[in-house]
Design a protein around this motif. Structure first.
Motif, PDB file in Angstrom:
ATOM      1  N   ALA A   1      19.220  18.364 -39.010  1.00  0.00           N
ATOM      2  CA  ALA A   1      19.175  19.311 -38.395  1.00  0.00           C
ATOM      3  C   ALA A   1      19.284  20.474 -39.268  1.00  0.00           C
ATOM      4  O   ALA A   1      19.919  20.754 -40.027  1.00  0.00           O
ATOM      5  N   GLY A   2      18.262  21.568 -39.257  1.00  0.00           N
ATOM      6  CA  GLY A   2      18.250  22.811 -40.201  1.00  0.00           C
ATOM      7  C   GLY A   2      17.484  22.531 -41.194  1.00  0.00           C
ATOM      8  O   GLY A   2      17.105  23.275 -41.981  1.00  0.00           O
TER       9      GLY A   2
ATOM     10  N   ARG B   1       8.982  20.596 -55.833  1.00  0.00           N
ATOM     11  CA  ARG B   1       9.343  19.259 -55.837  1.00  0.00           C
ATOM     12  C   ARG B   1       9.252  18.747 -54.417  1.00  0.00           C
ATOM     13  O   ARG B   1       8.600  19.280 -53.514  1.00  0.00           O
ATOM     14  N   GLY B   2       9.616  17.401 -54.102  1.00  0.00           N
ATOM     15  CA  GLY B   2       9.224  16.881 -52.928  1.00  0.00           C
ATOM     16  C   GLY B   2      10.526  17.251 -51.900  1.00  0.00           C
ATOM     17  O   GLY B   2      11.578  17.787 -52.244  1.00  0.00           O
ATOM     18  N   PHE B   3      10.672  16.652 -50.816  1.00  0.00           N
ATOM     19  CA  PHE B   3      11.712  16.696 -49.919  1.00  0.00           C
ATOM     20  C   PHE B   3      12.974  16.126 -50.406  1.00  0.00           C
ATOM     21  O   PHE B   3      12.862  15.011 -50.946  1.00  0.00           O
ATOM     22  N   LEU B   4      14.137  16.601 -49.919  1.00  0.00           N
ATOM     23  CA  LEU B   4      15.506  16.021 -50.260  1.00  0.00           C
ATOM     24  C   LEU B   4      16.193  15.292 -48.972  1.00  0.00           C
ATOM     25  O   LEU B   4      15.664  15.795 -47.768  1.00  0.00           O
ATOM     26  N   ALA B   5      16.680  14.266 -49.271  1.00  0.00           N
ATOM     27  CA  ALA B   5      17.116  13.527 -47.882  1.00  0.00           C
ATOM     28  C   ALA B   5      18.108  14.607 -46.936  1.00  0.00           C
ATOM     29  O   ALA B   5      17.836  14.345 -45.737  1.00  0.00           O
ATOM     30  N   GLU B   6      19.113  15.454 -47.658  1.00  0.00           N
ATOM     31  CA  GLU B   6      19.689  16.376 -46.648  1.00  0.00           C
ATOM     32  C   GLU B   6      18.681  17.057 -45.914  1.00  0.00           C
ATOM     33  O   GLU B   6      19.192  17.845 -44.953  1.00  0.00           O
ATOM     34  N   GLU B   7      17.463  17.413 -46.252  1.00  0.00           N
ATOM     35  CA  GLU B   7      16.543  18.158 -45.666  1.00  0.00           C
ATOM     36  C   GLU B   7      15.977  17.545 -44.191  1.00  0.00           C
ATOM     37  O   GLU B   7      15.316  18.188 -43.430  1.00  0.00           O
ATOM     38  N   GLU B   8      16.264  16.360 -44.158  1.00  0.00           N
ATOM     39  CA  GLU B   8      15.769  15.664 -42.891  1.00  0.00           C
ATOM     40  C   GLU B   8      16.409  15.860 -41.653  1.00  0.00           C
ATOM     41  O   GLU B   8      16.014  15.885 -40.781  1.00  0.00           O
TER      42      GLU B   8
END
Length: 142
Positions: free
Chosen positions: A90-91, A81-88
């Motif tokens: 810190a950490g 899948r693509g990136f998730l907003a919460e992965e943007e």
């Protein structure tokens, strides 16, 4: 992308000091939240990384991108899948997306890549969320 004529790159020009630069993170968020001109907005910047494969490091050139980068361009990954907003935040940099070329060359197109952990810049990355994308973006000559 089905409408390449609709893509624009936004940057800043400081003519007094002859400097062209990209938009800062804060500037991007402003454009993303306040602009009435753009349908969608995504950001990316260059990134270099060391990927360790069986103890042998390999220097790679890539990009750091916002969560909506791929969906903005209409790109679907081959796996995952693509990136998730919460992965943007810190950490959130524990997720990587591999190009199709690297997936083929370094991993023999092994579909079990999604179950592996990768060592990138000495940090373990969760490959259960790793994808490969069938595309390559190259900057336009200016």
């Amino acid at each position: 992308f089905d409408r390449p004529e609709g893509l624009v790159t936004v940057g800043h020009v400081y003519s007094q000091i002859n400097l062209k630069t990209g938009v800062s993170g804060a500037g991007f968020r402003f454009y993303q939240q306040e602009s009435r001109v753009f349908t969608r907005a995504a950001a990316f910047t260059g990134w270099a990384a060391n990927l360790s494969l069986d103890g042998n490091p390999e220097r790679l050139q890539g990009q750091r991108a916002t969560a909506d980068y791929f969906s903005t361009l209409g790109i679907q990954p081959i796996l995952g899948r693509g990136f998730l907003a919460e992965e943007e935040g810190a950490g959130g940099d524990r997720v990587v997306i591999l190009s199709e070329g690297l997936w083929a060359r370094a991993f023999g197109r092994d579909r079990d890549i999604l179950t592996r952990d990768l060592l990138v810049n000495g940090d373990q990355k969760d490959a259960s969320r790793t994808e490969t994308a069938r595309w390559r973006l190259q900057p336009r000559a200016s």
